[in-house]
Scaffold this motif. Structure first.
Motif, short mmCIF file in Angstrom:
data_model
loop_
_atom_site.label_atom_id
_atom_site.label_comp_id
_atom_site.label_asym_id
_atom_site.label_seq_id
_atom_site.Cartn_x
_atom_site.Cartn_y
_atom_site.Cartn_z
N ARG A 454 0.83 -1.21 0.00
CA ARG A 454 0.00 0.00 0.00
C ARG A 454 0.87 1.26 0.00
O ARG A 454 0.52 2.27 -0.61
CB ARG A 454 -0.93 -0.01 1.22
N LEU A 455 1.99 1.21 0.70
CA LEU A 455 2.91 2.35 0.66
C LEU A 455 3.52 2.49 -0.73
O LEU A 455 3.71 3.61 -1.22
CB LEU A 455 4.01 2.18 1.71
N LEU A 456 3.82 1.36 -1.37
CA LEU A 456 4.35 1.41 -2.72
C LEU A 456 3.34 1.96 -3.72
O LEU A 456 3.71 2.56 -4.73
CB LEU A 456 4.80 0.00 -3.16
N GLU A 457 2.05 1.77 -3.41
CA GLU A 457 1.00 2.32 -4.28
C GLU A 457 1.19 3.82 -4.47
O GLU A 457 1.07 4.34 -5.60
CB GLU A 457 -0.38 2.06 -3.69
N ARG A 467 -4.95 3.63 -12.39
CA ARG A 467 -5.78 2.44 -12.13
C ARG A 467 -5.00 1.37 -11.39
O ARG A 467 -5.06 0.18 -11.74
CB ARG A 467 -6.34 1.89 -13.45
N TRP A 468 -4.28 1.76 -10.36
CA TRP A 468 -3.51 0.80 -9.57
C TRP A 468 -4.48 -0.09 -8.78
O TRP A 468 -5.51 0.36 -8.26
CB TRP A 468 -2.60 1.54 -8.60
N ALA A 469 -4.14 -1.37 -8.69
CA ALA A 469 -4.96 -2.31 -7.91
C ALA A 469 -4.08 -3.45 -7.43
O ALA A 469 -3.04 -3.77 -8.04
CB ALA A 469 -6.13 -2.85 -8.75
N ALA A 470 -4.47 -4.05 -6.32
CA ALA A 470 -3.78 -5.23 -5.78
C ALA A 470 -4.80 -6.36 -5.66
O ALA A 470 -5.94 -6.15 -5.23
CB ALA A 470 -3.15 -4.92 -4.44
N TRP A 471 -4.38 -7.57 -6.06
CA TRP A 471 -5.27 -8.74 -6.08
C TRP A 471 -4.62 -9.84 -5.26
O TRP A 471 -3.45 -10.15 -5.44
CB TRP A 471 -5.50 -9.21 -7.52
N ARG A 472 -5.42 -10.42 -4.39
CA ARG A 472 -4.88 -11.43 -3.47
C ARG A 472 -5.61 -12.76 -3.67
O ARG A 472 -6.84 -12.80 -3.78
CB ARG A 472 -5.05 -10.95 -2.03
N GLU A 473 -4.84 -13.82 -3.71
CA GLU A 473 -5.40 -15.16 -3.88
C GLU A 473 -6.25 -15.53 -2.67
O GLU A 473 -5.84 -15.36 -1.53
CB GLU A 473 -4.27 -16.17 -4.05
N GLU A 474 -7.46 -16.02 -2.93
CA GLU A 474 -8.35 -16.43 -1.85
C GLU A 474 -8.20 -17.91 -1.54
O GLU A 474 -7.79 -18.69 -2.40
CB GLU A 474 -9.81 -16.14 -2.23
N GLY A 475 -8.54 -18.28 -0.31
CA GLY A 475 -8.56 -19.70 0.05
C GLY A 475 -7.21 -20.27 0.42
O GLY A 475 -7.02 -21.49 0.35
N GLY A 476 -6.22 -19.42 0.76
CA GLY A 476 -4.91 -19.92 1.17
C GLY A 476 -4.03 -20.21 -0.02
O GLY A 476 -4.36 -19.90 -1.17
N LEU A 485 -0.43 -16.05 -3.57
CA LEU A 485 -0.20 -15.21 -4.75
C LEU A 485 -0.84 -13.84 -4.55
O LEU A 485 -2.04 -13.74 -4.24
CB LEU A 485 -0.79 -15.88 -5.99
N VAL A 486 -0.05 -12.79 -4.72
CA VAL A 486 -0.56 -11.42 -4.71
C VAL A 486 -0.15 -10.79 -6.04
O VAL A 486 1.03 -10.83 -6.42
CB VAL A 486 0.00 -10.61 -3.53
N VAL A 487 -1.12 -10.20 -6.73
CA VAL A 487 -0.86 -9.60 -8.04
C VAL A 487 -1.09 -8.09 -7.96
O VAL A 487 -2.14 -7.64 -7.49
CB VAL A 487 -1.76 -10.21 -9.13
N GLU A 488 -0.10 -7.35 -8.41
CA GLU A 488 -0.20 -5.89 -8.49
C GLU A 488 -0.36 -5.51 -9.96
O GLU A 488 0.40 -5.97 -10.81
CB GLU A 488 1.05 -5.25 -7.90
N THR A 489 -1.37 -4.67 -10.25
CA THR A 489 -1.57 -4.21 -11.62
C THR A 489 -1.70 -2.69 -11.64
O THR A 489 -2.23 -2.08 -10.71
CB THR A 489 -2.84 -4.82 -12.25
N PHE A 490 -1.20 -2.10 -12.70
CA PHE A 490 -1.39 -0.67 -12.91
C PHE A 490 -1.16 -0.36 -14.38
O PHE A 490 -0.53 -1.13 -15.11
CB PHE A 490 -0.46 0.17 -12.02
N ARG A 491 -1.68 0.77 -14.79
CA ARG A 491 -1.62 1.18 -16.18
C ARG A 491 -0.72 2.38 -16.34
O ARG A 491 -0.69 3.27 -15.49
CB ARG A 491 -3.04 1.52 -16.67
N MET A 492 0.06 2.42 -17.44
CA MET A 492 0.84 3.60 -17.81
C MET A 492 0.33 4.10 -19.16
O MET A 492 -0.12 3.32 -20.00
CB MET A 492 2.33 3.25 -17.93
#
Length: 533
Positions: A454-457, A467-476, A485-492
């Motif tokens: 979140r600080l890196l955001e 359009r920065w977003a962070a996605w986290r794998e559910e269910g362990g 798995l955590v996925v960070e996405t953003f647009r340039m």
């Protein structure tokens, strides 16, 4: 020309250390002359309108016309300077100001100058002022280095406000004995001489100069950087809380001096001489205290002194008290403003420094121009004495907030350029891109990882991400085994901009935030660039 640190700061070089650089000394002298001419014009124009029976709002309009061009020009000029450097911007602007003053002198020689013509000529000088201020603020660190920017910013403020003393004093004498036409003619000569001096010290061509690109996206990029910078947001808040009530003095003092105190033309110039003495001598006198006190305490005391001076000037006080009040106003005006500009030069990276400082100057000048109109309008209804007391109360209230909601610390905010982990030279590809970064995180360390991400955001957004977003794998843990798995996405906006992020925009301070994220990951992240089709 000039146009806002923290509870703890590293020891800084002496107040006059920047003067060891010859080019800085010479250019500062040229700027002293140009600022003197500028204030000579401004105060004489206000005085001519005052004596001619113009309303307080019309007199305040001169100040507004001087600063409102910042609304239109400052950020675009900052973009050009960020991309290409200042070049010959400063001498070119001074040459244009010389021509404008010469034209005004010719008109004044033929007869009285109307209110609207005076205000229009002041607006032309305001446009030149924008070019000079933004170019000079970018030039100073190149001349003296960041370590001496505290000295340079304070000296710059001393010169700017010293000119407020010399300009009105000389202007008062010239106006009394020679008339307005000669005042404007002297302006033209001073601007021309300053332009010639600045031409001898051109700004070096930047090795990393880039084409300016589209103005709109670049300006939005500068605003986006400020929006996602906590230090800049807090600094702009402090700037507004100081500049808005401070504008009352500069807008109303000609009317107070003439109608309340009863000063003549020469005495009016001497009053500004006292203010200038405070602006020049005051910072040197308070420097030992400035080194010991936390910056927010120092700013609070400065605001309190300004508030007291503003109230005293509007009251029927002895001459000795009036002189002290004017001296304190000059001192507080320089020292408080130097706090935010010194901090800005210490924390802003090169790629966006000119635009960010331009935005600081825009806000300051808009507060000055808008405040001048506001206080002039209030004075039309309530009188200048009551208005000055109200403005002093607003400034005192701002001083009370400076300690609790003051400027944020600058320690550890290293703006030096640092290479990024991901470097992808792409040439001139203008297609938009989606960046996908995949992290594998220990299940027990997901929460601290997400806090670091979140600080890196904030860093991603400051550097241009949308359009920065962070996605986290559910269910362990999933197919990655014992990792989440955590996925960070953003647009340039384009591959070109992404390449610029890698080559110029990452700083040491920003890289620390990225390194903190990587320390919480189990392995190097996966990284993909998806190009818009």
């Amino acid at each position: 020309m000039t146009g806002p640190g923290a509870d703890a700061e590293a020891p800084a070089p002496g107040l006059f250390s920047a003067l060891r650089v010859r080019a800085f000394r010479v250019l500062l002298l040229a700027l002293l002359g140009a600022n003197t001419a500028l204030w000579l014009h401004t105060v004489v124009a206000q005085w001519v309108l005052t004596v001619g029976g113009a309303s307080p709002a019309a007199v305040a309009g001169v100040q507004a016309a001087l600063v409102l061009p910042f609304l239109v020009l400052a950020l675009p000029v900052g973009h050009v300077v960020d991309s290409r450097g200042a070049g010959r911007m400063i001498p070119g602007a001074m040459a244009a100001m010389a021509l404008a003053s010469a034209g005004l002198a010719l008109v004044a020689a033929r007869g009285p100058v109307g209110s609207w013509l005076l205000i229009a000529a002041t607006a032309v000088l305001g446009c030149g002022l924008v070019l000079c201020i933004v170019g000079w603020q970018n030039r100073m660190p190149q001349l003296v280095g960041r370590e001496r920017m505290g000295s340079a910013a304070t000296l710059d403020g001393m010169v700017f406000n010293g000119a407020r003393a010399i300009g009105p004093a000389v202007g008062g004498l010239l106006l009394a004995f020679l008339g307005a036409a000669w005042v404007f003619a002297v302006d033209a000569l001073i601007f021309a001489a300053a332009a010639a001096i600045c031409t001898r010290f051109p700004t070096p061509v930047r090795s990393d100069a880039t084409p300016p690109g589209s103005m709109g996206p670049a300006v939005r990029g500068g605003v986006r950087f400020v929006r996602h910078s906590p230090w800049m947001r807090r600094t702009l808040l402090r700037l507004v809380l100081f500049s808005l009530p401070a504008a009352a003095f500069w807008a109303l003092f000609p009317v107070i001096a003439h109608d309340v105190i009863g000063l003549g033309t020469v005495e009016f110039g001497l009053a500004f001489l006292v203010i200038g003495a405070g602006a020049v001598l005051g910072p040197a006198l308070v420097q030992p205290v400035r080194r010991r006190w936390p910056v927010n305490v120092f700013v609070a005391v400065g605001c309190t002194g300004y508030a007291a001076g503003l109230v005293l000037v509007a009251l029927d006080v002895p001459v000795a008290v009036l002189v002290v009040a004017l001296f304190v106003i000059g001192t507080a005006w320089v020292t408080v403003q130097s706090a935010w500009l010194t901090g800005a030069h210490r924390v802003l990276p090169d790629w966006v420094r000119a635009r960010s400082i331009a935005l600081i100057l825009v806000v300051h000048q808009v507060c000055q121009g808008g405040g001048a109109l506001l206080w002039g309008w209030i004075a039309d209804g309530l009188g200048v004495r009551t208005t000055a007391v109200i403005a002093g109360g607003v400034m005192a209230a701002a001083a009370l907030t400076a300690v609790r909601w003051g400027m944020l610390p600058v320690d550890g905010m290293d703006p030096s350029a640092a290479p990024s982990q991901f470097r992808n030279p792409v040439g001139d590809d203008r297609r938009a891109v989606l960046l996908v970064v995949e992290y594998r995180v220990d299940p027990c360390g997901v929460e601290p990882f997400m806090a670091a991400l979140r600080l890196l955001e904030g860093t991603r957004r400051r550097l241009g991400a949308e359009r920065w977003a962070a996605w986290r794998e559910e269910g362990g843990p999933g197919h990655g085994g014992d990792a989440v798995l955590v996925v960070e996405t953003f647009r340039m906006r384009s591959l070109v901009e992404w390449a610029d992020v890698q080559s110029r925009r990452w700083t040491v301070a920003e890289r620390r935030l990225l390194d903190d994220v990587l320390r919480h990951a189990l392995a190097a992240p996966g990284f993909r660039i998806l190009v818009e089709t």
